[in-house]
Motif scaffolding. Structure first.
Motif, PDB file in Angstrom:
ATOM      1  N   HIS A 137       0.786  -1.250   0.086  1.00  0.00           N
ATOM      2  CA  HIS A 137      -0.229   0.088  -0.163  1.00  0.00           C
ATOM      3  C   HIS A 137       0.849   1.245  -0.029  1.00  0.00           C
ATOM      4  O   HIS A 137       1.021   1.789   1.280  1.00  0.00           O
ATOM      5  CB  HIS A 137      -0.857  -0.094   1.088  1.00  0.00           C
ATOM      6  CG  HIS A 137      -1.755  -1.334   1.192  1.00  0.00           C
ATOM      7  ND1 HIS A 137      -3.100  -0.873   0.386  1.00  0.00           N
ATOM      8  CD2 HIS A 137      -2.001  -2.235   1.815  1.00  0.00           C
ATOM      9  CE1 HIS A 137      -3.908  -2.092   0.504  1.00  0.00           C
ATOM     10  NE2 HIS A 137      -3.072  -3.027   1.303  1.00  0.00           N
ATOM     11  N   PRO A 138       1.298   1.797  -1.163  1.00  0.00           N
ATOM     12  CA  PRO A 138       1.997   2.929  -1.125  1.00  0.00           C
ATOM     13  C   PRO A 138       1.376   4.394  -1.222  1.00  0.00           C
ATOM     14  O   PRO A 138       1.863   5.321  -1.270  1.00  0.00           O
ATOM     15  CB  PRO A 138       2.805   2.918  -2.641  1.00  0.00           C
ATOM     16  CG  PRO A 138       1.854   2.205  -3.467  1.00  0.00           C
ATOM     17  CD  PRO A 138       1.229   1.006  -2.362  1.00  0.00           C
ATOM     18  N   GLU A 139       0.013   4.018  -1.134  1.00  0.00           N
ATOM     19  CA  GLU A 139      -0.719   5.224  -1.161  1.00  0.00           C
ATOM     20  C   GLU A 139      -0.717   6.072  -0.099  1.00  0.00           C
ATOM     21  O   GLU A 139      -0.502   5.541   1.077  1.00  0.00           O
ATOM     22  CB  GLU A 139      -2.326   5.082  -1.618  1.00  0.00           C
ATOM     23  CG  GLU A 139      -3.086   4.329  -0.565  1.00  0.00           C
ATOM     24  CD  GLU A 139      -2.914   2.524  -0.748  1.00  0.00           C
ATOM     25  OE1 GLU A 139      -3.589   1.899  -0.135  1.00  0.00           O
ATOM     26  OE2 GLU A 139      -1.818   2.252  -1.286  1.00  0.00           O
ATOM     27  N   GLU A 140      -1.126   7.509  -0.029  1.00  0.00           N
ATOM     28  CA  GLU A 140      -1.219   8.475   0.946  1.00  0.00           C
ATOM     29  C   GLU A 140      -2.507   8.364   2.022  1.00  0.00           C
ATOM     30  O   GLU A 140      -3.616   7.324   1.427  1.00  0.00           O
ATOM     31  CB  GLU A 140      -1.397   9.780   0.632  1.00  0.00           C
ATOM     32  CG  GLU A 140      -0.157  10.298  -0.123  1.00  0.00           C
ATOM     33  CD  GLU A 140      -0.049  11.700  -0.423  1.00  0.00           C
ATOM     34  OE1 GLU A 140      -1.088  12.171  -0.298  1.00  0.00           O
ATOM     35  OE2 GLU A 140       1.080  12.151  -1.148  1.00  0.00           O
ATOM     36  N   GLY A 141      -2.629   8.604   2.933  1.00  0.00           N
ATOM     37  CA  GLY A 141      -3.866   8.743   3.834  1.00  0.00           C
ATOM     38  C   GLY A 141      -3.975   7.429   4.780  1.00  0.00           C
ATOM     39  O   GLY A 141      -5.300   6.981   4.969  1.00  0.00           O
ATOM     40  N   GLN A 142      -3.203   6.728   4.968  1.00  0.00           N
ATOM     41  CA  GLN A 142      -3.256   5.174   5.318  1.00  0.00           C
ATOM     42  C   GLN A 142      -2.698   5.469   6.693  1.00  0.00           C
ATOM     43  O   GLN A 142      -1.359   5.439   7.051  1.00  0.00           O
ATOM     44  CB  GLN A 142      -2.293   4.314   4.592  1.00  0.00           C
ATOM     45  CG  GLN A 142      -2.846   3.910   3.420  1.00  0.00           C
ATOM     46  CD  GLN A 142      -4.155   3.287   2.974  1.00  0.00           C
ATOM     47  OE1 GLN A 142      -4.163   2.338   4.212  1.00  0.00           O
ATOM     48  NE2 GLN A 142      -5.131   3.769   2.535  1.00  0.00           N
ATOM     49  N   TYR A 143      -3.524   5.222   7.782  1.00  0.00           N
ATOM     50  CA  TYR A 143      -3.176   5.573   9.294  1.00  0.00           C
ATOM     51  C   TYR A 143      -3.571   4.422  10.149  1.00  0.00           C
ATOM     52  O   TYR A 143      -4.504   3.746   9.930  1.00  0.00           O
ATOM     53  CB  TYR A 143      -3.604   6.819   9.682  1.00  0.00           C
ATOM     54  CG  TYR A 143      -3.478   8.204   8.789  1.00  0.00           C
ATOM     55  CD1 TYR A 143      -2.161   8.509   8.519  1.00  0.00           C
ATOM     56  CD2 TYR A 143      -4.473   9.063   8.210  1.00  0.00           C
ATOM     57  CE1 TYR A 143      -1.886   9.416   7.591  1.00  0.00           C
ATOM     58  CE2 TYR A 143      -4.298   9.967   7.794  1.00  0.00           C
ATOM     59  CZ  TYR A 143      -2.884  10.311   7.231  1.00  0.00           C
ATOM     60  OH  TYR A 143      -2.635  11.142   6.224  1.00  0.00           O
TER      61      TYR A 143
END
Length: 261
Positions: free
Chosen positions: A196-202
């Motif tokens: 999961h290289p995408e942003e918004g992952q917390y």
């Protein structure tokens, strides 16, 4: 060994999250669950609950402070608490290791640090340096290791909301990110970022921020890392946001890794 599933979860008081844990484990019967911030003395740890869910559980903790645990469906060959350098044993409730045949699972609850000028921040930096010493003295990079836990570091700008406002935060300061990167460079792959290289992952949404989960104002400070021989066999790694929305949640949620070992 078939698929090996592992999850890490900062419970922010294991006794306060028993309903969360039971509900989640029924739906997600992982092989190994690593907990941090259990906040309970060993004589008060709810081991019977884990037993009723079909898990062996090993733990070290103090009342209202820190604490780590490893719950597993299969019994480990070996459990080790704390650093081998034995500095007063005060880190026994922040680091534990379990061996399952030739696979090591290392569970850490890295100190948060409070503020850049606080003694706890120096303790945090020292914790990472001691951990690197442990790796260099006890392991090789071609060993099978999965290192998980609340590392209290957001490694990249995309791992935190509005990074420009967090430059001097103890979990995002350039210095602590560099130290964390140095430890990872010993021989670890960020398994979540592989998938999961995408942003918004917390994995963490602060209680003090209004509607933090709904607005997705968060941090990725919980991690699953693995040596290359294990990371190469990762099938998936994902964040389960849903438990953060349940009644009386932790401020963190579950991070899950799946490996074809």
């Amino acid at each position: 060994m078939p698929f090996f599933t592992i999850s890490t979860f900062n419970a922010n008081s294991v006794r306060s999250r028993l309903q969360i844990l039971e509900r989640w484990l029924i739906k997600n019967p992982v092989d190994v669950l690593c907990l941090q911030e259990t906040k309970v003395s060993d004589d008060q740890f709810p081991a019977s609950a884990f037993d009723s869910w079909g898990y062996h559980v090993f733990f070290r903790g103090r009342k209202a402070y820190a604490g780590v645990a490893i719950a597993c469906q299969g019994e480990p060959n070996e459990i080790i608490y704390g650093f081998p350098d034995g500095k007063d044993g005060k880190d026994d409730d922040r680091l534990m290791m379990a061996r399952f045949d030739d696979l090591w699972v290392i569970n850490t609850y890295v100190p948060q640090g409070k503020s850049i000028d606080h003694p706890d921040y120096r303790y945090k930096k020292d914790f990472f340096r001691r951990f690197l010493d442990l790796l260099e003295s006890e392991f090789k990079a071609d060993d099978k290791i999965i290192w998980v836990g609340d590392m209290n570091v957001a490694p990249e700008e995309k791992d935190v909301t509005k990074p420009e406002t967090k430059r001097n935060h103890v979990c995002f300061h350039e210095e602590i990110r560099d130290i964390f990167d140095t430890v990872k460079s010993w021989g670890f792959v960020d398994v979540f970022r592989k998938h999961h290289p995408e942003e918004g992952q917390y994995t963490f949404w602060d209680y003090r921020v209004k509607n933090a989960l709904e607005r997705n104002i968060g941090w990725r400070v919980d991690h699953i890392l693995a040596t290359p021989s294990v990371a190469d066999r990762s099938v998936d790694c994902y964040i389960d946001r849903e438990p953060r929305s349940w009644e009386k949640p932790s401020d963190h949620t579950f991070l899950v890794g799946i490996f074809d070992l």
